[in-house]
Design a protein around this motif. Structure first.
Motif, PDB file in Angstrom:
ATOM      1  N   ASP A 132       0.839  -1.188   0.000  1.00  0.00           N
ATOM      2  CA  ASP A 132       0.000   0.000   0.000  1.00  0.00           C
ATOM      3  C   ASP A 132       0.874   1.238   0.000  1.00  0.00           C
ATOM      4  OD1 ASP A 132       0.907   0.470   2.592  1.00  0.00           O
ATOM      5  OD2 ASP A 132      -0.911  -0.333   3.527  1.00  0.00           O
ATOM      6  N   ARG A 133       0.250   2.435  -0.087  1.00  0.00           N
ATOM      7  CA  ARG A 133       1.021   3.658  -0.271  1.00  0.00           C
ATOM      8  C   ARG A 133       2.007   3.901   0.861  1.00  0.00           C
ATOM      9  NH1 ARG A 133      -0.967   8.716  -3.589  1.00  0.00           N
ATOM     10  NH2 ARG A 133       0.983   9.844  -3.686  1.00  0.00           N
ATOM     11  N   GLY A 134       1.639   3.566   2.062  1.00  0.00           N
ATOM     12  CA  GLY A 134       2.554   3.765   3.182  1.00  0.00           C
ATOM     13  C   GLY A 134       3.657   2.744   3.243  1.00  0.00           C
ATOM     14  N   GLY A 135       3.548   1.686   2.441  1.00  0.00           N
ATOM     15  CA  GLY A 135       4.576   0.661   2.420  1.00  0.00           C
ATOM     16  C   GLY A 135       4.474  -0.318   3.572  1.00  0.00           C
ATOM     17  N   PHE A 136       3.338  -0.301   4.303  1.00  0.00           N
ATOM     18  CA  PHE A 136       3.223  -1.136   5.494  1.00  0.00           C
ATOM     19  C   PHE A 136       2.570  -2.483   5.196  1.00  0.00           C
ATOM     20  CE2 PHE A 136       3.017   3.322   6.981  1.00  0.00           C
ATOM     21  CZ  PHE A 136       4.218   3.349   7.672  1.00  0.00           C
ATOM     22  N   ARG A 137       1.502  -2.482   4.410  1.00  0.00           N
ATOM     23  CA  ARG A 137       0.783  -3.709   4.110  1.00  0.00           C
ATOM     24  C   ARG A 137       1.298  -4.283   2.809  1.00  0.00           C
ATOM     25  NH1 ARG A 137      -5.028  -4.638   1.794  1.00  0.00           N
ATOM     26  NH2 ARG A 137      -5.491  -6.745   2.478  1.00  0.00           N
ATOM     27  N   SER A 138       1.669  -5.558   2.825  1.00  0.00           N
ATOM     28  CA  SER A 138       2.208  -6.204   1.636  1.00  0.00           C
ATOM     29  C   SER A 138       1.438  -7.487   1.373  1.00  0.00           C
ATOM     30  CB  SER A 138       3.693  -6.518   1.823  1.00  0.00           C
ATOM     31  OG  SER A 138       4.224  -7.138   0.681  1.00  0.00           O
ATOM     32  N   ARG A 139       1.238  -7.784   0.102  1.00  0.00           N
ATOM     33  CA  ARG A 139       0.583  -9.038  -0.255  1.00  0.00           C
ATOM     34  C   ARG A 139       1.068  -9.482  -1.624  1.00  0.00           C
ATOM     35  NH1 ARG A 139      -5.666  -7.544  -1.874  1.00  0.00           N
ATOM     36  NH2 ARG A 139      -5.416  -5.293  -2.114  1.00  0.00           N
ATOM     37  N   VAL A 140       0.850 -10.750  -1.925  1.00  0.00           N
ATOM     38  CA  VAL A 140       1.256 -11.339  -3.193  1.00  0.00           C
ATOM     39  C   VAL A 140       0.001 -11.682  -3.980  1.00  0.00           C
ATOM     40  CG1 VAL A 140       2.475 -13.211  -4.332  1.00  0.00           C
ATOM     41  CG2 VAL A 140       3.360 -12.273  -2.185  1.00  0.00           C
ATOM     42  N   LEU A 141      -0.035 -11.226  -5.227  1.00  0.00           N
ATOM     43  CA  LEU A 141      -1.134 -11.543  -6.120  1.00  0.00           C
ATOM     44  C   LEU A 141      -0.608 -12.442  -7.230  1.00  0.00           C
ATOM     45  CD1 LEU A 141      -2.825  -8.028  -6.495  1.00  0.00           C
ATOM     46  CD2 LEU A 141      -3.320  -9.823  -4.814  1.00  0.00           C
ATOM     47  N   ALA A 142      -1.292 -13.535  -7.459  1.00  0.00           N
ATOM     48  CA  ALA A 142      -0.863 -14.498  -8.466  1.00  0.00           C
ATOM     49  C   ALA A 142      -1.530 -14.197  -9.806  1.00  0.00           C
ATOM     50  CB  ALA A 142      -1.205 -15.919  -8.017  1.00  0.00           C
ATOM     51  N   ALA A 143      -0.824 -14.528 -10.884  1.00  0.00           N
ATOM     52  CA  ALA A 143      -1.369 -14.294 -12.224  1.00  0.00           C
ATOM     53  C   ALA A 143      -0.672 -15.187 -13.232  1.00  0.00           C
ATOM     54  CB  ALA A 143      -1.204 -12.838 -12.621  1.00  0.00           C
ATOM     55  N   ARG A 144      -1.409 -15.527 -14.285  1.00  0.00           N
ATOM     56  CA  ARG A 144      -0.798 -16.271 -15.384  1.00  0.00           C
ATOM     57  C   ARG A 144       0.040 -15.348 -16.262  1.00  0.00           C
ATOM     58  NH1 ARG A 144      -3.621 -17.870 -19.121  1.00  0.00           N
ATOM     59  NH2 ARG A 144      -5.634 -16.854 -18.741  1.00  0.00           N
ATOM     60  N   GLU A 145      -0.380 -14.079 -16.377  1.00  0.00           N
ATOM     61  CA  GLU A 145       0.345 -13.096 -17.179  1.00  0.00           C
ATOM     62  C   GLU A 145       0.397 -11.779 -16.426  1.00  0.00           C
ATOM     63  OE1 GLU A 145      -0.723 -12.645 -21.323  1.00  0.00           O
ATOM     64  OE2 GLU A 145      -1.811 -14.543 -21.284  1.00  0.00           O
ATOM     65  N   VAL A 146       1.483 -11.041 -16.616  1.00  0.00           N
ATOM     66  CA  VAL A 146       1.635  -9.696 -16.050  1.00  0.00           C
ATOM     67  C   VAL A 146       2.010  -8.744 -17.177  1.00  0.00           C
ATOM     68  CG1 VAL A 146       2.938  -8.214 -14.481  1.00  0.00           C
ATOM     69  CG2 VAL A 146       2.286 -10.523 -13.758  1.00  0.00           C
ATOM     70  N   VAL A 147       1.221  -7.700 -17.332  1.00  0.00           N
ATOM     71  CA  VAL A 147       1.513  -6.648 -18.310  1.00  0.00           C
ATOM     72  C   VAL A 147       2.101  -5.470 -17.545  1.00  0.00           C
ATOM     73  CG1 VAL A 147       0.565  -5.058 -20.011  1.00  0.00           C
ATOM     74  CG2 VAL A 147      -0.382  -7.377 -19.799  1.00  0.00           C
ATOM     75  N   VAL A 148       3.339  -5.099 -17.854  1.00  0.00           N
ATOM     76  CA  VAL A 148       4.000  -3.992 -17.156  1.00  0.00           C
ATOM     77  C   VAL A 148       3.847  -2.742 -18.012  1.00  0.00           C
ATOM     78  CG1 VAL A 148       6.088  -3.150 -16.052  1.00  0.00           C
ATOM     79  CG2 VAL A 148       5.636  -5.609 -16.151  1.00  0.00           C
ATOM     80  N   ALA A 149       3.036  -1.797 -17.521  1.00  0.00           N
ATOM     81  CA  ALA A 149       2.774  -0.536 -18.229  1.00  0.00           C
ATOM     82  C   ALA A 149       3.025   0.613 -17.265  1.00  0.00           C
ATOM     83  CB  ALA A 149       1.337  -0.509 -18.749  1.00  0.00           C
ATOM     84  N   ALA A 150       4.214   0.599 -16.662  1.00  0.00           N
ATOM     85  CA  ALA A 150       4.541   1.551 -15.597  1.00  0.00           C
ATOM     86  C   ALA A 150       5.343   2.747 -16.078  1.00  0.00           C
ATOM     87  CB  ALA A 150       5.304   0.826 -14.476  1.00  0.00           C
ATOM     88  N   GLY A 151       5.414   2.959 -17.377  1.00  0.00           N
ATOM     89  CA  GLY A 151       6.115   4.121 -17.894  1.00  0.00           C
ATOM     90  C   GLY A 151       7.562   3.839 -18.225  1.00  0.00           C
ATOM     91  N   ALA A 152       8.188   4.781 -18.936  1.00  0.00           N
ATOM     92  CA  ALA A 152       9.546   4.579 -19.443  1.00  0.00           C
ATOM     93  C   ALA A 152      10.592   4.559 -18.351  1.00  0.00           C
ATOM     94  CB  ALA A 152       9.886   5.671 -20.459  1.00  0.00           C
ATOM     95  N   ILE A 153      10.271   5.070 -17.166  1.00  0.00           N
ATOM     96  CA  ILE A 153      11.234   5.084 -16.059  1.00  0.00           C
ATOM     97  C   ILE A 153      10.997   3.928 -15.105  1.00  0.00           C
ATOM     98  CG2 ILE A 153      11.936   6.382 -13.997  1.00  0.00           C
ATOM     99  CD1 ILE A 153      11.606   8.938 -15.632  1.00  0.00           C
ATOM    100  N   HIS A 154       9.756   3.738 -14.664  1.00  0.00           N
ATOM    101  CA  HIS A 154       9.489   2.739 -13.627  1.00  0.00           C
ATOM    102  C   HIS A 154       9.306   1.328 -14.176  1.00  0.00           C
ATOM    103  CE1 HIS A 154       8.534   6.476 -11.353  1.00  0.00           C
ATOM    104  NE2 HIS A 154       9.245   5.828 -10.465  1.00  0.00           N
ATOM    105  N   THR A 155       9.032   1.181 -15.475  1.00  0.00           N
ATOM    106  CA  THR A 155       8.975  -0.161 -16.043  1.00  0.00           C
ATOM    107  C   THR A 155      10.340  -0.846 -15.998  1.00  0.00           C
ATOM    108  OG1 THR A 155       7.027   0.194 -17.430  1.00  0.00           O
ATOM    109  CG2 THR A 155       8.578  -1.488 -18.163  1.00  0.00           C
ATOM    110  N   PRO A 156      11.399  -0.243 -16.530  1.00  0.00           N
ATOM    111  CA  PRO A 156      12.702  -0.921 -16.425  1.00  0.00           C
ATOM    112  C   PRO A 156      13.173  -1.071 -14.987  1.00  0.00           C
ATOM    113  CG  PRO A 156      12.962   1.291 -17.329  1.00  0.00           C
ATOM    114  CD  PRO A 156      11.499   0.994 -17.323  1.00  0.00           C
ATOM    115  N   ALA A 157      12.844  -0.117 -14.120  1.00  0.00           N
ATOM    116  CA  ALA A 157      13.249  -0.229 -12.721  1.00  0.00           C
ATOM    117  C   ALA A 157      12.602  -1.448 -12.078  1.00  0.00           C
ATOM    118  CB  ALA A 157      12.872   1.039 -11.963  1.00  0.00           C
ATOM    119  N   LEU A 158      11.321  -1.657 -12.330  1.00  0.00           N
ATOM    120  CA  LEU A 158      10.629  -2.812 -11.772  1.00  0.00           C
ATOM    121  C   LEU A 158      11.200  -4.111 -12.327  1.00  0.00           C
ATOM    122  CD1 LEU A 158       8.355  -4.110 -10.128  1.00  0.00           C
ATOM    123  CD2 LEU A 158       6.819  -3.688 -12.070  1.00  0.00           C
ATOM    124  N   LEU A 159      11.454  -4.153 -13.624  1.00  0.00           N
ATOM    125  CA  LEU A 159      12.034  -5.359 -14.215  1.00  0.00           C
ATOM    126  C   LEU A 159      13.384  -5.686 -13.576  1.00  0.00           C
ATOM    127  CD1 LEU A 159      11.203  -4.784 -17.992  1.00  0.00           C
ATOM    128  CD2 LEU A 159      10.191  -6.504 -16.487  1.00  0.00           C
TER     129      LEU A 159
END
Length: 561
Positions: free
Chosen positions: A252-279
């Motif tokens: 969450d925004r405060g960085g306190f609550r964390s959880r894992v979400l499962a998926a068969r596919e993930v589309v990363v559309a986080a922009g030209a800066i945060h997409t490569p950072a996340l990868l």
């Protein structure tokens, strides 16, 4: 539907920006797919009351820190050599809100250069040829003005152009000056891609912004039982099972609550800066660099974080005569655009783009200023995004390396010369005073944020510049321009390039300009043919600095330029 406790999805879309909202809407139209859209910023629900985002005057939203990645800092050049921990220097307005850039940027519905799409396809991006992309542009738009096969009529994004009869005087004058400078007028900037000037196309209806969040995440779409929207939630890592994606880690925004979400596919559309950072934080990127940070390698991909590009621009502003100013009742401030070929060697055709700005700020001083922005529409300089720490909430290091390719520098210097010629147009001289290259420091960009204290500071200046000529001249030089006027900057090529290199504008922010000789300025002869004997330089004409006695060679009506 809104946030839920569902943990398993078919597809997770990371980033509710311009692209992410469209992707989530389109995917969830298939009822057999469970789709999650995750946005780090706040949601913009249908009918929301955030007037800043709805506003047709986009600068208020653009500089509103509520909707930014506030800790993001960038380098315009390269990071210091040998210091792998250095963060950036300059703030950078990267959207952190549902709709992304379409919620805060300028509402310019520009489809881009057909040649760029064809180039991407030639480089291996199958399906991105212009002829194959064009039907999707038609599908997304609902053109309110033009009813032809070239435009869509039923899409979720309304497209329109402000009629020229509604433009403030400065925009009309600038358009006519562009015509006299050799550009033909066209009605539709997205039908063909020739050199021209035109009423710009905007994603706006009833004088309100329509972002992709507003257009694609409607009440009906949000009610789909197979769509889950998580806002104020940051994806910190893409989870892998071996080399296969298995889901994402979310906080969450405060960085306190964390959880894992499962998926068969993930589309990363986080922009030209945060997409490569996340990868890279997830183990996909240059293996050697990630290993130094202790990040486990999922896939060694040297290209992740490379080839970063942005549009550097040059801005010129001037005081507008009262009859040329935009009325307070009118919110939209950019009505006309233009594009042209720079003619610089080894550059694409129609590689430059510009707009006419009829209002320089939200405050009373800004209402009296207007000018132009010119930017490199196809940049050749390339930068990079990298990590300085494996910490999941840390911002990446961003090095734009602007002007590292000389072609970008040459085109911006050429752009300033073109604007200087434009300001010598007789009708332009009638409605403008003291054009200067806009130099926004970090302090100046603070003034773009709506605060009552800003109006207290600038209000007296705004009143003074409409006073006696001596007061106006002094205020323009010392309080408004805070740097050289346009005609000083273009007096010779070396000084012109020095200004562009030091005073690079990126999304309206430039470094402080160098000091300049205040005795006189030289103008190249194509603007005023002939030679000025006082300058001693054949083919150049001499004009005095604004606060000095007029030169006998100054043309009539020059108005202390």
């Amino acid at each position: 539907m809104a946030d839920s406790e569902r943990q398993q999805f078919d597809v997770i879309v990371v980033g509710g920006g311009t692209a992410g909202c469209i992707i989530a809407s389109r995917l969830s139209s298939n009822p057999d797919l469970q789709v999650a859209l995750i946005e780090a910023g706040e949601d913009t629900l249908p009918g929301h009351q955030d007037d800043v985002i709805w506003d047709s005057y986009p600068i208020v939203a653009y500089f509103d820190p509520r909707h930014h990645w506030r800790r993001l800092r960038v380098f315009y050049g390269e990071a210091p050599t040998g210091d792998n921990s250095a963060g950036g220097i300059y703030r950078y307005e990267q959207a952190r809100v549902m709709g992304g850039g379409s919620s805060i940027n300028g509402m310019m519905a520009n489809q881009g250069a057909p040649g760029d799409y064809d180039e991407w396809a030639a480089l291996g991006a199958a399906g991105w040829e212009w002829d194959q992309v064009l039907p999707y542009f038609c599908r997304l738009e609902r053109d309110l003005d033009i009813r032809t096969e070239r435009h869509g009529a039923e899409g979720p994004i309304p497209i329109r152009r402000v009629p020229e009869s509604e433009w403030p005087e400065f925009s009309r004058v600038a358009g006519r000056a562009l015509g006299r400078a050799g550009l033909s007028r066209i009605d539709d900037q997205n039908d063909g891609f020739e050199q021209a000037w035109f009423p710009i196309t905007i994603n706006n209806e009833h004088d309100r912004r329509v972002s992709t969040a507003a257009g694609y995440l409607t009440v009906e779409v949000r009610q789909r039982p197979n769509l889950t929207i998580l806002s104020d939630a940051t994806v910190t890592r893409i989870a892998f099972d071996g080399s296969h994606v298995s889901g994402v880690d979310v906080r969450d925004r405060g960085g306190f609550r964390s959880r894992v979400l499962a998926a068969r596919e993930v589309v990363v559309a986080a922009g030209a800066i945060h997409t490569p950072a996340l990868l890279m934080r997830s183990g996909v990127g240059p293996a050697a660099e990630l290993s130094e940070l202790g990040i486990g390698i999922v896939a060694d991909r040297q290209g992740v974080g490379q080839n970063l590009q942005e549009h550097p621009q040059i801005a010129v502003t001037s005081l507008l005569k009262p009859e040329a100013r935009q009325p307070w009742s009118q919110r939209r401030h950019i009505f006309a655009g233009f594009r042209y070929s720079s003619g610089i060697e080894n550059c694409a055709d129609v590689d430059m783009y510009g707009v006419v700005v009829n209002r320089g700020g939200w405050h009373s001083l800004g209402q009296k200023l207007g000018g132009f922005l010119i930017w490199v529409n196809k940049a050749y300089s390339q930068g990079r995004v990298s990590l300085v720490t494996p910490a999941v909430l840390a911002e990446p290091r961003v090095e734009f390396r602007f002007l590292s390719d000389e072609r970008d520098l040459l085109r911006l210097t050429d752009g300033l010369l073109r604007l200087a010629r434009l300001y010598q147009d007789p009708e332009m001289r009638r409605v403008t005073y003291y054009p200067f290259a806009t130099a926004y420091s970090e302090k100046s960009r603070d003034l773009a944020i709506v605060r009552r204290s800003t109006e207290w500071k600038l209000g007296p200046v705004a009143k003074g510049i409409d006073g006696p000529a001596s007061v106006r001249r002094r205020l323009m030089r010392r309080r408004v321009a805070s740097g050289p006027n346009l005609f000083e900057i273009v007096r010779d090529q070396a000084e012109l390039e020095a200004f562009v290199q030091r005073g690079l504008t990126v999304r309206g922010i430039v470094a402080e300009p160098p000091a300049w000789d205040r005795n006189r300025i030289l103008w190249p002869s194509p603007i005023h043919p002939g030679a000025c004997t006082a300058s001693g330089t054949a083919g150049w004409r001499c004009f005095p600095y604004a606060d000095r006695a007029p030169c006998e060679h100054q043309p009539a009506g020059h108005d202390d330029r």
